[in-house]
Design a protein around this motif. Structure first.
Motif, mmCIF file in Angstrom:
data_model
loop_
_atom_site.group_PDB
_atom_site.id
_atom_site.type_symbol
_atom_site.label_atom_id
_atom_site.label_comp_id
_atom_site.label_asym_id
_atom_site.label_seq_id
_atom_site.Cartn_x
_atom_site.Cartn_y
_atom_site.Cartn_z
ATOM 1 N N GLU A 46 11.015 24.815 42.768
ATOM 2 C CA GLU A 46 10.754 23.283 43.491
ATOM 3 C C GLU A 46 9.602 22.996 43.198
ATOM 4 O OE1 GLU A 46 12.898 22.383 46.916
ATOM 5 O OE2 GLU A 46 12.558 20.128 46.790
ATOM 6 N N ALA A 47 8.550 24.235 43.149
ATOM 7 C CA ALA A 47 6.972 23.770 43.221
ATOM 8 C C ALA A 47 6.564 24.006 41.723
ATOM 9 C CB ALA A 47 6.129 25.127 43.856
ATOM 10 N N ALA A 48 7.499 24.181 40.678
ATOM 11 C CA ALA A 48 6.912 23.867 39.116
ATOM 12 C C ALA A 48 6.409 22.732 39.061
ATOM 13 C CB ALA A 48 8.277 24.190 38.397
ATOM 14 N N PRO A 49 5.332 22.417 38.027
ATOM 15 C CA PRO A 49 4.967 21.244 37.745
ATOM 16 C C PRO A 49 5.884 20.024 37.467
ATOM 17 C CG PRO A 49 3.935 22.986 36.681
ATOM 18 C CD PRO A 49 5.174 23.638 37.104
ATOM 19 N N ALA A 50 5.664 18.968 38.107
ATOM 20 C CA ALA A 50 6.715 18.019 37.610
ATOM 21 C C ALA A 50 7.085 17.562 36.305
ATOM 22 C CB ALA A 50 6.430 16.732 38.459
ATOM 23 N N ALA A 51 5.876 17.543 35.547
ATOM 24 C CA ALA A 51 6.106 17.532 34.015
ATOM 25 C C ALA A 51 7.063 18.370 33.339
ATOM 26 C CB ALA A 51 4.841 17.475 33.308
ATOM 27 N N ALA A 52 6.779 19.743 33.689
ATOM 28 C CA ALA A 52 7.601 20.816 33.390
ATOM 29 C C ALA A 52 9.212 20.675 33.861
ATOM 30 C CB ALA A 52 6.997 22.123 33.764
ATOM 31 N N ILE A 53 9.347 20.160 35.100
ATOM 32 C CA ILE A 53 10.723 20.050 35.511
ATOM 33 C C ILE A 53 11.565 18.905 34.867
ATOM 34 C CG2 ILE A 53 12.291 19.242 37.582
ATOM 35 C CD1 ILE A 53 9.975 20.358 39.156
ATOM 36 N N GLY A 54 10.683 17.749 34.425
ATOM 37 C CA GLY A 54 11.216 16.855 33.531
ATOM 38 C C GLY A 54 11.744 17.100 32.071
ATOM 39 N N ALA A 101 8.406 11.914 34.727
ATOM 40 C CA ALA A 101 8.687 10.905 33.521
ATOM 41 C C ALA A 101 8.018 11.431 32.391
ATOM 42 C CB ALA A 101 8.523 9.544 33.984
ATOM 43 N N ARG A 102 6.702 11.709 32.501
ATOM 44 C CA ARG A 102 5.772 12.162 31.280
ATOM 45 C C ARG A 102 6.490 13.390 30.555
ATOM 46 N NH1 ARG A 102 1.483 15.115 31.502
ATOM 47 N NH2 ARG A 102 1.469 15.079 34.031
ATOM 48 N N GLY A 103 6.937 14.335 31.247
ATOM 49 C CA GLY A 103 7.405 15.478 30.740
ATOM 50 C C GLY A 103 8.722 15.127 30.160
ATOM 51 N N PHE A 104 9.475 14.214 30.563
ATOM 52 C CA PHE A 104 10.971 13.879 30.162
ATOM 53 C C PHE A 104 10.567 13.186 28.669
ATOM 54 C CE2 PHE A 104 14.685 11.939 29.818
ATOM 55 C CZ PHE A 104 15.785 12.710 30.368
ATOM 56 N N HIS A 105 9.722 12.198 29.097
ATOM 57 C CA HIS A 105 9.535 11.309 27.793
ATOM 58 C C HIS A 105 9.008 11.821 26.638
ATOM 59 C CE1 HIS A 105 10.126 7.160 27.503
ATOM 60 N NE2 HIS A 105 8.879 6.954 26.804
ATOM 61 N N ALA A 106 7.964 12.667 26.837
ATOM 62 C CA ALA A 106 7.507 13.605 25.824
ATOM 63 C C ALA A 106 8.207 14.394 24.966
ATOM 64 C CB ALA A 106 6.354 14.532 26.304
ATOM 65 N N LEU A 107 9.334 15.176 25.507
ATOM 66 C CA LEU A 107 10.485 15.525 24.871
ATOM 67 C C LEU A 107 11.583 14.865 24.117
ATOM 68 C CD1 LEU A 107 11.421 18.348 23.850
ATOM 69 C CD2 LEU A 107 12.884 18.391 26.018
ATOM 70 N N ASP A 130 10.460 11.955 22.795
ATOM 71 C CA ASP A 130 9.750 11.530 21.686
ATOM 72 C C ASP A 130 9.593 12.474 20.685
ATOM 73 O OD1 ASP A 130 8.934 9.155 22.688
ATOM 74 O OD2 ASP A 130 7.016 9.545 23.459
ATOM 75 N N ALA A 131 9.556 13.824 20.794
ATOM 76 C CA ALA A 131 9.139 14.830 20.153
ATOM 77 C C ALA A 131 10.750 15.135 19.550
ATOM 78 C CB ALA A 131 9.026 16.112 20.962
ATOM 79 N N THR A 132 11.912 14.782 20.171
ATOM 80 C CA THR A 132 13.229 15.178 19.533
ATOM 81 C C THR A 132 13.876 13.727 19.043
ATOM 82 O OG1 THR A 132 14.154 14.865 21.930
ATOM 83 C CG2 THR A 132 13.432 17.242 20.886
ATOM 84 N N ASP A 133 13.233 12.576 19.254
ATOM 85 C CA ASP A 133 13.864 11.578 18.648
ATOM 86 C C ASP A 133 15.077 11.193 19.560
ATOM 87 O OD1 ASP A 133 12.825 9.791 17.124
ATOM 88 O OD2 ASP A 133 13.246 10.899 15.009
ATOM 89 N N THR A 134 15.151 11.374 20.830
ATOM 90 C CA THR A 134 16.158 11.154 21.723
ATOM 91 C C THR A 134 15.707 9.927 22.674
ATOM 92 O OG1 THR A 134 16.378 13.500 21.968
ATOM 93 C CG2 THR A 134 17.524 12.144 23.537
ATOM 94 N N ALA A 135 16.442 8.898 22.457
ATOM 95 C CA ALA A 135 16.399 7.628 23.412
ATOM 96 C C ALA A 135 17.028 7.746 24.730
ATOM 97 C CB ALA A 135 16.799 6.339 22.645
ATOM 98 N N LEU A 136 16.333 7.495 25.871
ATOM 99 C CA LEU A 136 16.954 7.383 27.242
ATOM 100 C C LEU A 136 17.447 6.126 27.280
ATOM 101 C CD1 LEU A 136 17.099 8.469 29.875
ATOM 102 C CD2 LEU A 136 14.827 7.565 30.691
ATOM 103 N N VAL A 137 18.770 6.122 27.289
ATOM 104 C CA VAL A 137 19.424 4.894 27.554
ATOM 105 C C VAL A 137 20.180 4.447 28.805
ATOM 106 C CG1 VAL A 137 19.757 4.775 24.967
ATOM 107 C CG2 VAL A 137 21.713 5.681 26.420
#
Lengths: 319, 319
Positions: free
Chosen positions: B57-65, B105-111, B113-120
């Protein structure tokens, strides 16, 4: 799709869907492979139901299973989409839950069968009870019922009856446990209006499902469409037994503000109302005019009966 | 897609995907409408990551995303599918979580972008921290990499390096917080091998992602394909820094049994190995032969170095 997925296959897919359900490769590999219908749009939505927030933890397991799927399917109904597939993320508190899980699966599966929805994936983890259901449906382009197509002059109408979800929850909280009580049925076994949504393709100019309450969901449509509404509140179709259970005043409040009804709220050009009404009647479902859309933003209630005090339900406008 | 979805739109879709991403109607209606590629199969999977079980739970939020999306995308990689869309069910413990959510969200969003996956799509509810991610990808029929196509005589190979996930978790649990440590990077920022899976279309006879540990996941392939395996354990590519961190014995155990690596384990007809190796090398990724598939069921380790004691990793067969 990893840990404990054998639970899913044991309880949920004893008779796995195949090519006839558009499933090219079923549960048991890294992904499920589906064959979408050429030329249609894929309609997708996810809803998570958490114990103690979205349903009482002590509700019957079969009802929890039914309800978790129903609230997601309701979003497909509101788009006019045909249900095709679903995936389920199940978080369970305890390991020794065979009977509970069997009942839960029975409720989930029965609604899958009734709506032609194939369960094509899922996972099971441990934690507070919650159920996330992703649904996928199909609708031809241009026939989807969005929130943004409503126009001034349209008839505002609602399927079925309102307030039963809130009324059933109120009864449950008072200790009512007769699961055959019409209001408990409405709360615990909401029926996603898929057939109605399908029948309204080409007729309705906009649609939404009533999950947050009539006024709240109407507000979403008005905002997306850039119009306002004049309600005729005495026309509101209230659920069977609602006035007897709650009294007139609370029954009306449940109909206007109560969530969890999962009826469809639709806007229809006036010339389409009779056709829409007829199509739904063939399916045994009422469609009731409850107002009109107007240019002036906001929601105005037309107080035909002063005792009802509709004015304090106004949420905007100049009335 | 109801409660608190404005959180999603605020943090996750500031720049909503449109028709160029196959999104006909984006977040904000009852469903999102997608345009699948005609003639392709839709590959779908869901994985839920629960705090304290699947990540600290204490992992960096960006890493969790990042990680919550990565573990789901890894299933698409293992099918050889191209990532297209995802939906997220986020359960959050507290209401006042703006900074945490922005990092997540930054961690989730960066991946994305990197994988051309759209959050829909997605929803947000309150409860113990957990993240369910449904992914959708596409792959032409007959080119999907299943678990069931492996044949006796095939080369068994693995992308990248193994044991880093388990090694990183062990370091984290010992209090290591240097987020640049190669093993912590491996654990907190696993990279779904989408490009590798795509490059192996038409070459590999079977594939799976290594999420539960090499031997466990190899077991799934062998069971689905009806074959056995002879491992060459000294060929196992171990993650950078793993032996230094854990010692040789535990490093090898991490490589064989450790989960969370999200590399691809593939079976290849021998005549395809060189081509596959070359295609992955072009993408900067190793492909290492670690054994052969045989007719006799079970997994046998070939003990070239008696000190390593590979025999007790045998999980079946007659050796």
């Amino acid at each position: 799709m990893h840990s404990e997925f054998e639970l899913i296959t044991r309880y949920f897919t004893p008779d796995p869907p195949g090519p006839e359900a558009g499933v090219s490769l079923g549960v048991g590999d890294d992904c499920t492979l589906l064959a979408p219908t050429p030329g249609e749009r894929l309609a997708v939505s996810v809803d998570t139901s958490v114990a103690g927030i979205h349903f009482p933890e002590a509700a019957p397991a079969a009802a929890i299973g039914h309800r978790a799927l129903a609230v997601s399917l309701s979003d497909l109904a509101a788009m006019g989409a045909r249900a095709r597939w679903c995936l389920m993320s199940l978080t369970l508190p305890a390991a020794d839950d065979g009977p509970w899980l069997a009942d839960f699966a029975r409720g989930f599966h029965a609604l899958c069968d009734a709506t032609d929805t194939a369960l094509v994936g899922g996972d099971v983890t441990r934690g507070e009870l919650s159920i996330g259901v992703t649904v996928m449906g199909e609708v031809p382009p241009e026939q989807a019922l969005t929130r943004s197509g409503a126009r001034s002059g349209d008839v505002l109408a609602v399927t079925g009856a309102l307030g039963g979800g809130a009324g059933g929850l109120a009864l449950w909280q008072r200790g009512e446990r007769d699961l055959a009580h019409p209001l408990l049925v409405r709360y615990l076994h909401p029926l996603p209006r898929l057939a109605a949504g399908h029948a309204l393709r080409g007729l309705a100019s906009a649609a939404i499902d009533v999950s947050d309450g009539l006024l709240a969901d109407l507000g979403h449509v008005l905002e997306c469409s850039g119009v306002g509404a004049e309600l005729t509140p005495e026309a509101l179709p209230l659920a069977e037994g609602l006035v007897a259970a709650l009294g007139e005043r609370d029954a009306l409040a449940a109909g206007l503000h109560g969530g969890d009804d999962y009826e469809l709220l639709v806007a229809l050009p006036p010339e389409h109302f009779a056709t829409a009404h007829g199509r739904l009647a063939e399916r045994g479902l009422a469609l009731t005019e409850i107002g009109r859309l107007v240019e002036t933003p906001g929601i105005r209630g037309v107080a035909l009966n002063g005792e009802r005090g509709w004015q304090h339900f106004s949420t905007g406008g100049t009335s």
